[in-house]
Design an enzyme around this catalytic site. Structure first.
Site, PDB file in Angstrom:
ATOM      1  N   GLY A   1       0.817  -1.212   0.000  1.00  0.00           N
ATOM      2  CA  GLY A   1       0.000   0.000   0.000  1.00  0.00           C
ATOM      3  C   GLY A   1       0.842   1.249   0.000  1.00  0.00           C
ATOM      4  CB  ALA A   2       4.311   1.845  -0.901  1.00  0.00           C
ATOM      5  CG  ASN A   3      -1.081   3.114  -3.891  1.00  0.00           C
ATOM      6  OD1 ASN A   3      -1.039   2.009  -3.370  1.00  0.00           O
ATOM      7  ND2 ASN A   3      -2.197   3.841  -3.949  1.00  0.00           N
TER       8      ASN A   3
ATOM      9  N   GLY B   1      -0.743   7.793   1.227  1.00  0.00           N
ATOM     10  CA  GLY B   1      -0.832   7.849   2.674  1.00  0.00           C
ATOM     11  C   GLY B   1       0.435   7.472   3.405  1.00  0.00           C
TER      12      GLY B   1
ATOM     13  N   GLY C   1       1.953   4.610   3.687  1.00  0.00           N
ATOM     14  CA  GLY C   1       2.891   3.792   2.929  1.00  0.00           C
ATOM     15  C   GLY C   1       3.760   4.620   2.015  1.00  0.00           C
TER      16      GLY C   1
ATOM     17  CB  SER D   1      -6.021   0.629  13.776  1.00  0.00           C
ATOM     18  OG  SER D   1      -6.988   1.592  14.133  1.00  0.00           O
TER      19      SER D   1
ATOM     20  CE1 TYR E   1      -9.187  -0.650   9.423  1.00  0.00           C
ATOM     21  CE2 TYR E   1      -9.740   0.455  11.494  1.00  0.00           C
ATOM     22  CZ  TYR E   1      -8.862   0.242  10.431  1.00  0.00           C
ATOM     23  OH  TYR E   1      -7.665   0.931  10.381  1.00  0.00           O
TER      24      TYR E   1
END
Length: 309
Positions: free
Chosen positions: A20-22, A24, A26, A145, A171
């Site tokens: 998820g480094a694309n 936020g 990440g 979280s 979640y």
């Protein structure tokens, strides 16, 4: 602790994979780690967004197509990382996640949040263990979280097949699963005599796209656009910046005093914001019996052999 990005050590010669480094947290982590000399694999489901992320990184970075909601994609990505690195990975940052989605399933039929946030990451971690063993003082950093405190975990009904679906509960369950997995992994690494360590981190309340995307998904049509804009404005008023929110995971990934089984987050009131430091998870997250049970259930569901066993 007054630790900041300036305190990161030189990371020349180290290789990092961030899911998820694309965007936020990440993306910020990728930018910072690459800026310190690391070679960063940018894990992204969207190649278009991944390429845009690569363009914003000043340093060595390459794109890795990875959809955690599809175990075929996870297997393919793990094989590519092992091949491209020659089985040498120093940090795996399990960062990607979805939050508060309407009831939906992954490509493999899992409830979307547990499938993406936990099952996909667990499978990826197990498949990359040979590469992590080839790294130097390698670490697995799994993102949780503060929401892990708000829900339970039904190991026999992870996919809400018998329970009524609740987006917030799903979640919270996935984030509790993240911690249970991180700590059980570390226990097994110690027992196996592996040099790899497993730690966890959380960002507190940070201005990312998670809440906005959740609002957009839960309220379709034009009204969804309005709601997402309101949520975005609220985010700006009550959350800390992505730069601040990424500090706990950056600390967990790089600080020399980090020990396996530790958990890092903001140290301000309620762990909502503040300087990064060691924080305490809820008791359920460190329950070894629950950790072992989830470990086996995860293996059964994913069909991936646990490593270490």
């Amino acid at each position: 602790m007054t630790w900041s990005e300036a305190d990161l050590p030189d990371l020349g010669g180290r290789t990092v994979l961030i899911t998820g480094a694309n965007s936020g947290l990440g993306l910020r982590s990728a930018q910072v780690l690459a800026g310190k000399g690391a070679h960063v694999f940018v894990g992204a489901r969207s190649l278009e967004r991944g390429r845009a992320a690569i363009a914003s990184i000043d340093g060595a970075a390459e794109l890795l197509e990875l959809d955690l909601a599809d175990l075929a994609s996870v297997r393919k990505a793990a094989a590519e990382v092992r091949e491209r690195t020659g089985d040498r990975l120093d940090v795996l940052m399990n960062n990607a996640g979805v939050m508060g989605t309407p009831k939906a399933t992954t490509a493999d039929g899992f409830e979307l949040q547990i499938g993406t946030n936990h099952l996909g990451h667990a499978a990826l971690t197990w498949l990359l263990m040979p590469a992590l063993r080839g790294g130097e003082n390698a670490r697995v950093v799994t993102l949780s979280s503060i929401a892990h405190r708000g829900g339970g975990l039904d190991v026999d009904d992870l996919n809400f097949e018998r329970r009524g679906y609740n987006a917030a509960a799903a979640y919270g369950q996935s984030k509790l699963a993240n911690l249970l997995f991180a700590f059980e992994l570390n226990r097994r690494l110690i027992a196996a005599g592996d040099p790899v360590i497993s730690v966890a981190a959380h960002p507190g309340m940070t201005e990312t796209d998670l809440a906005v995307n959740s609002a957009r998904l839960r309220v379709p049509g034009p009204l969804g656009g309005v709601v997402s804009k309101v949520v975005s404005l609220g985010n700006k008023l009550i959350t800390q910046s992505v730069e601040r929110g990424a500090l706990p995971q950056l600390y967990a990934a790089t600080a020399p005093d980090v020990q396996g089984g530790e958990y890092f987050g903001p140290t301000g009131p309620g762990e909502i914001f503040g300087a990064p430091g060691r924080v305490k998870p809820r008791a359920a997250a460190v329950n070894p019996d629950l950790g072992r049970t989830l470990w086996q259930r995860t293996a059964d569901l994913t069909g991936v052999s646990p490593d270490p066993e």
